[in-house]
Scaffold this active site. Sequence first.
Site, PDB file in Angstrom:
ATOM      1  CE  LYS A  45       8.530 -32.357  -9.437  1.00 25.65           C
ATOM      2  NZ  LYS A  45       9.633 -31.094  -9.808  1.00 25.65           N
ATOM      3  CG  ASP A  71      13.738 -26.262 -15.372  1.00 31.02           C
ATOM      4  OD1 ASP A  71      13.748 -25.807 -15.651  1.00 31.02           O
ATOM      5  OD2 ASP A  71      12.578 -27.288 -14.941  1.00 31.02           O
ATOM      6  CB  SER A 104       1.392 -26.963  -9.152  1.00 32.99           C
ATOM      7  OG  SER A 104       2.730 -25.923 -10.506  1.00 32.99           O
ATOM      8  CD  GLN A 105      -1.905 -30.911 -14.385  1.00 39.14           C
ATOM      9  OE1 GLN A 105      -2.493 -31.125 -14.114  1.00 39.14           O
ATOM     10  NE2 GLN A 105      -1.554 -31.580 -15.445  1.00 39.14           N
ATOM     11  N   GLY A 106       2.065 -28.902 -14.379  1.00 39.56           N
ATOM     12  CA  GLY A 106       2.597 -28.826 -14.963  1.00 39.56           C
ATOM     13  C   GLY A 106       3.197 -29.923 -16.863  1.00 39.56           C
ATOM     14  CB  ALA A 107       5.318 -30.429 -19.195  1.00 44.17           C
ATOM     15  CD  GLU A 108       8.940 -34.598 -16.770  1.00 43.70           C
ATOM     16  OE1 GLU A 108       8.972 -35.622 -16.471  1.00 43.70           O
ATOM     17  OE2 GLU A 108       8.932 -35.343 -18.439  1.00 43.70           O
ATOM     18  CB  ALA A 109       5.088 -33.236 -11.974  1.00 41.63           C
TER      19      ALA A 109
HETATM   20  N1  LIG Z   1       8.137 -27.485  -1.572  1.00 41.78           N
HETATM   21  C1  LIG Z   1       7.324 -26.399  -2.324  1.00 41.78           C
HETATM   22  N2  LIG Z   1       6.760 -25.172  -1.308  1.00 41.78           N
HETATM   23  C2  LIG Z   1       5.751 -24.810  -2.364  1.00 41.78           C
HETATM   24  N3  LIG Z   1       5.643 -24.557  -3.448  1.00 41.78           N
HETATM   25  C3  LIG Z   1       6.274 -25.544  -4.161  1.00 41.78           C
HETATM   26  C4  LIG Z   1       6.917 -26.094  -4.203  1.00 41.78           C
HETATM   27  N4  LIG Z   1       7.120 -27.654  -4.845  1.00 41.78           N
HETATM   28  C5  LIG Z   1       6.403 -26.344  -5.677  1.00 41.78           C
HETATM   29  N5  LIG Z   1       5.977 -25.849  -5.605  1.00 41.78           N
HETATM   30  C6  LIG Z   1       5.312 -24.564  -6.673  1.00 41.78           C
HETATM   31  O1  LIG Z   1       4.593 -25.523  -7.131  1.00 41.78           O
HETATM   32  C7  LIG Z   1       5.823 -24.731  -8.933  1.00 41.78           C
HETATM   33  C8  LIG Z   1       5.885 -26.172  -9.684  1.00 41.78           C
HETATM   34  O2  LIG Z   1       6.877 -27.138  -9.188  1.00 41.78           O
HETATM   35  P1  LIG Z   1       8.066 -27.852  -9.237  1.00 41.78           P
HETATM   36  O3  LIG Z   1       8.875 -28.371  -8.556  1.00 41.78           O
HETATM   37  O4  LIG Z   1       9.015 -26.817 -10.364  1.00 41.78           O
HETATM   38  O5  LIG Z   1       7.365 -28.687 -10.917  1.00 41.78           O
HETATM   39  P2  LIG Z   1       7.309 -28.612 -12.037  1.00 41.78           P
HETATM   40  O6  LIG Z   1       8.395 -29.568 -12.976  1.00 41.78           O
HETATM   41  O7  LIG Z   1       5.492 -28.608 -12.492  1.00 41.78           O
HETATM   42  O8  LIG Z   1       7.969 -27.371 -12.987  1.00 41.78           O
HETATM   43  C9  LIG Z   1       6.791 -24.490  -8.303  1.00 41.78           C
HETATM   44  O9  LIG Z   1       7.297 -22.983  -9.443  1.00 41.78           O
HETATM   45  C10 LIG Z   1       6.128 -23.494  -7.411  1.00 41.78           C
HETATM   46  O10 LIG Z   1       5.088 -22.667  -6.730  1.00 41.78           O
HETATM   47 MG   LIG Z   2       9.272 -25.777 -11.935  1.00 39.00          MG
END
Ligand SMILES: Nc1ncnc2c1ncn2[C@@H]1O[C@H](COP(=O)(O)OP(=O)(O)O)[C@@H](O)[C@H]1O
Ligand SMILES: [Mg+2]
Lengths: 244, 193
Positions: A48, A152, A28-33
């Site tokens: 993360k 959030d 996963s590639q978000g705006a922050e992480a």
């Molecule tokens: N502990 C975890 N176990 C499994 N998948 C995770 C976990 N943490 C994050 N993810 C996956 O990664 C995505 C992005 O993580 P998240 O913490 O929500 O960061 P962001 O700030 O980019 O939204 C989540 O929507 C989920 O699909």
């Molecule tokens: Mg998220």
Amino acid sequence: MDVDMNDETAEEKYEEGFGFEMDRKPMSQGAEARIFKSMYLGKPSIIKQRFAKKYRHSTLDERLNKHRVRAEVKGIMKAKQVGVETPALYFVDGERNEIVMERVEGCSAKEWIEKIRKENDEKEFKDNLSSFGILLGTKVGKLHAASVVHGDLTTSNVLLRDGNPQQIVLIDFGLCSQMKITAEEKGVDLYVLERAIASTHHDSEQLFKSVLEGYEKSGGKGAKGALEKLEEVRMRGRKRDMIG
Amino acid sequence: MIYRRKNSRMSPGLSRLYQLQPDPYDNTQKATIRICLFTEVTNAVELREKVRNGEIDAALIRPELVYGVYVLLAAANRTVHQMAHNRMATRSLSAELIYSLSPSRNISDSLVTFGIAEKSTALLAAVFDDKSGSAMKKLCKQIAGKPTDMGELNELINAKQIRKIYQLTDAVYNDDSLSDHITSRLVYKDFAS
Ligand SMILES: Nc1ncnc2c1ncn2[C@@H]1O[C@H](COP(=O)(O)OP(=O)(O)O)[C@@H](O)[C@H]1O
Ligand SMILES: [Mg+2]
């Protein structure tokens, strides 16, 4: 035959099952992480990684990232302490703004909702949304009662262990705040979820209705005040929408 | 076939070597920890003294408070990370490991709680950077006790006391989630306040 059991080379092997591994490509590639799948001392984990953002002043950026890592660690822990499930924390690198945590296998609430929409008839869909919503509302209520505002709430930030809607795991606590939380902040937390549901899932009004039902039931002292504030925040939102 | 042991007290294969990463997923930096469980220990008083005056450079830990190898390794990885970044709270890697196991930020309390007691009859000995096993062998000679398979650790764990120390009294946990909660507490320690 004599076998020398003190042979040094016999001891140079590492124990298996406690390794480190990390995917090269983020899941996963978000705006922050960025999120990478990994193994931490043999446990399925994710890492993360909060990265530097070029558009932000570097000192400010670094401070914000550190703040978010801190908020996330504290939010995850506090939630656990009040019985709201979150991923286990395995390691935090405060320098590189990275958190290694338990990998929750299953799906997000977002995926689950769209899956059952396809599989269920209308009534089943509504009933399923309803019981899930009540449980989710209870969890949010517990957090708020403990003076934690998530910051959030979306259906992507709610994971379902093994795809089971009864096994809610909350994630993404980087924007959470704790202590000295006002009814207004709780109301906004709920409003953010309401808007997220509305923009992600069509025909899902039942879900947020049930969230509020569960929220009220879990009823910390502040629940009523928060719901009143939610109504105010909604009004303001509507006005804003009208003005455009 | 006759198996002959040079040192009757230490049978190799009972101590275990694990790999650590001071900065996880940075493969260029590596560290190791060697762990051995001892039971039927009769000289805990003397061992404590030797740790205190520096004659022994190893962490001697109460096994009853270590909820499995994973928990110990997670604490060990925190230790080598803090070391690599000059952030240790104590004066040695061994002390830092014991401190890392504790949910408390009070160093002397942590060392008393998780370090061996005068009455201890079992202990977990941990040595960093001992790939060859020579340090553990030397240590073994000073411990009047029986090197024991790590599998025995499960028999020694005092789950009730562990729950109390990590404040996990109310909820029910299975083994995995208990070990996860403990690790979460350890990680959280550096961010508490
Ligand atoms: N502990 C975890 N176990 C499994 N998948 C995770 C976990 N943490 C994050 N993810 C996956 O990664 C995505 C992005 O993580 P998240 O913490 O929500 O960061 P962001 O700030 O980019 O939204 C989540 O929507 C989920 O699909
Ligand atoms: Mg998220």
